[in-house]
Design a protein around this motif. Structure first.
Motif, short mmCIF file in Angstrom:
data_model
loop_
_atom_site.label_atom_id
_atom_site.label_comp_id
_atom_site.label_asym_id
_atom_site.label_seq_id
_atom_site.Cartn_x
_atom_site.Cartn_y
_atom_site.Cartn_z
N ILE A 1 -40.02 5.39 46.87
CA ILE A 1 -39.68 4.38 47.87
C ILE A 1 -40.90 3.53 48.22
O ILE A 1 -40.81 2.30 48.34
CB ILE A 1 -39.09 5.04 49.13
CG1 ILE A 1 -37.72 5.65 48.81
CG2 ILE A 1 -38.97 4.03 50.27
CD1 ILE A 1 -37.14 6.47 49.95
N LEU A 2 -42.05 4.18 48.38
CA LEU A 2 -43.27 3.45 48.71
C LEU A 2 -43.67 2.49 47.58
O LEU A 2 -44.10 1.37 47.84
CB LEU A 2 -44.41 4.43 48.98
CG LEU A 2 -44.34 5.21 50.30
CD1 LEU A 2 -45.48 6.21 50.40
CD2 LEU A 2 -44.36 4.26 51.50
N CYS A 3 -43.50 2.92 46.35
CA CYS A 3 -43.84 2.07 45.21
C CYS A 3 -42.89 0.87 45.12
O CYS A 3 -43.32 -0.27 44.84
CB CYS A 3 -43.82 2.87 43.92
SG CYS A 3 -45.20 4.03 43.76
N PRO B 1 -44.60 -1.20 57.53
CA PRO B 1 -43.59 -0.27 58.06
C PRO B 1 -43.21 0.82 57.08
O PRO B 1 -42.95 1.96 57.48
CB PRO B 1 -42.39 -1.19 58.35
CG PRO B 1 -42.98 -2.53 58.55
CD PRO B 1 -44.15 -2.59 57.59
N ALA B 2 -43.18 0.50 55.78
CA ALA B 2 -42.84 1.51 54.77
C ALA B 2 -43.88 2.63 54.78
O ALA B 2 -43.52 3.82 54.70
CB ALA B 2 -42.78 0.86 53.39
N LEU B 3 -45.14 2.28 54.88
CA LEU B 3 -46.20 3.30 54.93
C LEU B 3 -46.11 4.12 56.21
O LEU B 3 -46.29 5.34 56.20
CB LEU B 3 -47.58 2.63 54.83
CG LEU B 3 -48.00 2.16 53.44
CD1 LEU B 3 -49.20 1.23 53.53
CD2 LEU B 3 -48.31 3.35 52.53
N LEU B 4 -45.81 3.46 57.32
CA LEU B 4 -45.70 4.16 58.59
C LEU B 4 -44.54 5.15 58.58
O LEU B 4 -44.65 6.27 59.10
CB LEU B 4 -45.52 3.16 59.73
CG LEU B 4 -46.77 2.34 60.10
CD1 LEU B 4 -46.39 1.20 61.04
CD2 LEU B 4 -47.84 3.21 60.73
N ALA C 1 -50.61 -0.02 44.25
CA ALA C 1 -51.19 -1.32 43.90
C ALA C 1 -50.66 -1.82 42.56
O ALA C 1 -50.50 -3.04 42.37
CB ALA C 1 -52.70 -1.22 43.86
N VAL C 2 -50.37 -0.92 41.64
CA VAL C 2 -49.82 -1.32 40.34
C VAL C 2 -48.47 -2.02 40.55
O VAL C 2 -48.19 -3.08 39.97
CB VAL C 2 -49.65 -0.10 39.41
CG1 VAL C 2 -48.92 -0.50 38.13
CG2 VAL C 2 -51.00 0.51 39.09
N PHE C 3 -47.62 -1.45 41.39
CA PHE C 3 -46.31 -2.04 41.68
C PHE C 3 -46.46 -3.33 42.50
O PHE C 3 -45.73 -4.30 42.28
CB PHE C 3 -45.44 -1.04 42.42
CG PHE C 3 -44.96 0.10 41.56
CD1 PHE C 3 -43.72 0.05 40.96
CD2 PHE C 3 -45.77 1.21 41.33
CE1 PHE C 3 -43.28 1.09 40.14
CE2 PHE C 3 -45.34 2.25 40.52
CZ PHE C 3 -44.10 2.19 39.92
N ASN C 4 -47.40 -3.33 43.44
CA ASN C 4 -47.64 -4.52 44.24
C ASN C 4 -48.10 -5.69 43.38
O ASN C 4 -47.66 -6.83 43.56
CB ASN C 4 -48.69 -4.20 45.31
CG ASN C 4 -48.85 -5.31 46.34
OD1 ASN C 4 -49.84 -6.05 46.32
ND2 ASN C 4 -47.89 -5.43 47.24
#
Length: 263
Positions: free
Chosen positions: A11-13, A35-38, A219-222
């Motif tokens: 989900i985070l990726c 918000p996803a990280l939180l 970061a790869v997905f970002n």
């Protein structure tokens, strides 16, 4: 790195990829990524969440900036000068952040964003004509200085003080002050964002508040999302960016309104 389930990691990726796409097109990817990280890391200290967020975001922003610079008519020198001023403004804003209540700022920012949305909707030509295209809107030295001081310093200060929607504000301000089309404004904003993110990341890294392993994977997905977003913006043009801009602005208003209501 804290223990993370495979589902949470996926989900985070995916959130990182979507945030990269949004940020590359019009800014505001942090509305999704932070918000996803939180939510995904509820027991991780806030400083580590912010540091990891910056480590992820700077990769996607840099990739989008490179993509834009190669294909869009960006004045890199002007963008870097604005970025350096934004870096100084961000540091100043962060210095004063402890003494300012976000509960006071949220309603003000919401009103400003709603006014911006109304302006963009009522002015269909906003951000469709680039400087020097024959419209008579040439960029003077005074406008360039204004962009460096007010756009860089002012929005940089806001980024350090409060933060949400900084990329979106940069796109809007650069379009208005320098008469850029929305695609070129998005490209310029990415270079400015690289400067501000680099300064913030350096501070977080110095304080040891970055989850580097998680950040590297996300970061790869970002980066993939950011490069796709930049290419779509270049291919589809200002009308596409304008539509995404309105969606992001209203999403930001909704988020700030929710935060104000639950505060």
């Amino acid at each position: 790195m804290p223990e993370i389930t495979l589902t949470t990691l996926v989900i985070l990726c995916l959130a990182a990829a979507a945030a990269g796409w949004i940020d590359a097109v019009v800014g505001g990817g942090g509305l999704l990524l932070l918000p996803a990280l939180l939510l995904g890391l509820p027991h991780v200290p806030a400083a580590h969440i912010l540091g990891t967020n910056k480590a992820v975001a700077i990769v996607g922003t840099s990739g989008a900036a490179v993509t834009y610079v190669r294909k869009a008519p960006v004045q890199v020198g002007t963008a870097v000068r604005i970025g350096l001023m934004a870096l100084a403004g961000s540091m100043t804003g962060a210095f004063f952040a402890a003494g300012i209540s976000s509960d006071v700022l949220r309603p003000v920012i919401m009103v400003v964003l709603l006014a911006v949305a109304a302006f963009v909707m009522l002015r269909p030509s906003f951000g469709t004509a680039a400087a020097g295209d024959g419209t008579g809107k040439r960029v003077t030295r005074a406008r360039t200085v204004t962009a460096i001081v007010l756009v860089g310093g002012g929005i940089g200060f806001y980024d350090g003080l409060f933060g949400p929607g900084t990329g979106t504000f940069l796109v809007l301000a650069l379009t208005a002050v320098l008469h850029l089309d929305l695609v070129t404004a998005s490209a310029t904003a990415k270079i400015v964002n690289v400067c501000t993110n680099a300064g913030a990341l350096a501070m977080f890294a110095y304080q040891g508040t970055v989850l580097w392993q998680l950040a590297a994977l996300m970061a790869v997905f970002n980066l993939a999302g950011a490069m796709l977003g930049a290419r779509m913006a270049l291919r589809k043009g200002s009308d596409f960016v304008r539509g995404v801009l309105l969606v992001v602005v209203f999403s930001l208003v909704a988020k700030l309104g929710f935060d104000q209501w639950t505060a």
